[in-house]
Write a protein that holds these residues in place. Sequence first.
Motif, mmCIF file in Angstrom:
data_model
loop_
_atom_site.group_PDB
_atom_site.id
_atom_site.type_symbol
_atom_site.label_atom_id
_atom_site.label_comp_id
_atom_site.label_asym_id
_atom_site.label_seq_id
_atom_site.Cartn_x
_atom_site.Cartn_y
_atom_site.Cartn_z
ATOM 1 N N SER A 225 35.485 -20.649 6.905
ATOM 2 C CA SER A 225 34.906 -19.318 6.755
ATOM 3 C C SER A 225 35.521 -18.351 7.751
ATOM 4 O O SER A 225 35.988 -18.745 8.822
ATOM 5 N N VAL A 226 35.536 -17.076 7.361
ATOM 6 C CA VAL A 226 35.992 -16.005 8.244
ATOM 7 C C VAL A 226 34.975 -14.870 8.159
ATOM 8 O O VAL A 226 34.287 -14.713 7.145
ATOM 9 N N SER A 227 34.883 -14.087 9.225
ATOM 10 C CA SER A 227 33.987 -12.930 9.247
ATOM 11 C C SER A 227 34.843 -11.669 9.165
ATOM 12 O O SER A 227 35.710 -11.455 10.018
ATOM 13 N N LEU B 236 43.461 -13.714 10.519
ATOM 14 C CA LEU B 236 42.013 -13.850 10.688
ATOM 15 C C LEU B 236 41.690 -14.980 11.654
ATOM 16 O O LEU B 236 42.506 -15.882 11.871
ATOM 17 N N THR B 237 40.487 -14.924 12.203
ATOM 18 C CA THR B 237 39.986 -15.985 13.073
ATOM 19 C C THR B 237 38.984 -16.826 12.301
ATOM 20 O O THR B 237 38.059 -16.287 11.678
ATOM 21 N N VAL B 238 39.161 -18.137 12.320
ATOM 22 C CA VAL B 238 38.258 -19.049 11.623
ATOM 23 C C VAL B 238 36.909 -19.060 12.350
ATOM 24 O O VAL B 238 36.839 -19.358 13.542
ATOM 25 N N SER B 239 35.847 -18.728 11.640
ATOM 26 C CA SER B 239 34.518 -18.695 12.259
ATOM 27 C C SER B 239 33.758 -19.999 12.065
ATOM 28 O O SER B 239 32.834 -20.300 12.824
ATOM 29 N N SER C 149 43.590 -19.392 14.434
ATOM 30 C CA SER C 149 44.132 -18.354 13.563
ATOM 31 C C SER C 149 44.536 -18.918 12.207
ATOM 32 O O SER C 149 45.009 -20.053 12.108
#
Length: 211
Positions: A158-160, A147-150, A139
């Motif tokens: 990056s995040v989506s 957000l969740t780190v992608s 997180s």
Amino acid sequence: MFTGIVEELGQVDRLDLGPESARLTLRGPLVTSDAVHGASIAVNGVCLTVVEHDAHEGWFTVDVMAETLSRTGLGDLEAGAPVNLERAMAASARFGGHIVQGHVDGTATVVERVPGDRWEVVTFTLPADLARYVVEKGSITVDGVSLTVSAVTDDTFSVSLIPTTLALTTLGHRAVGDTVNLEVDVLAKYVERLLSARTTTDSTTTTEVPA
């Protein structure tokens, strides 16, 4: 405490900069509907205290210290700029995001935006002093959004972003080169601190060997 679930996309009315502080006047009809003097509202991820407010008119003011101005992008806001707003979490509310304190650790810059069919992958710079707290699927809070780190590299993450996040937060408007506020997962910082203290204790403990 907050959860990183933005309640309202508000707007800056004015920013009055002083020598070492600032006063922000913002509009947010939802977050001011039950505001009181001294209430906490997160503005782009920064926990701030309501100084004055008018629920009927939908505005409130906050004071911003020099420390906050130096660690966040609040000092760059201009009249008309959109801002993410979230009231402090109620004890009876659902915990929709993750533990967010509203204590910004630093700033990052938008590096790239790659659109998908219904989402967008956004990449940000990753400050060297925060990199150890950021992991894939972990997180992170960006401008107050949980957000969740992608994906993560040595110097970027990056995040989506789903359509709702793009439409209802400032992240839908951030362009390449724009500055955002970051708050890393506080649990990671606590774990680091505890392990560091344990390592220090172990290294200073000696065991006597019988003669």
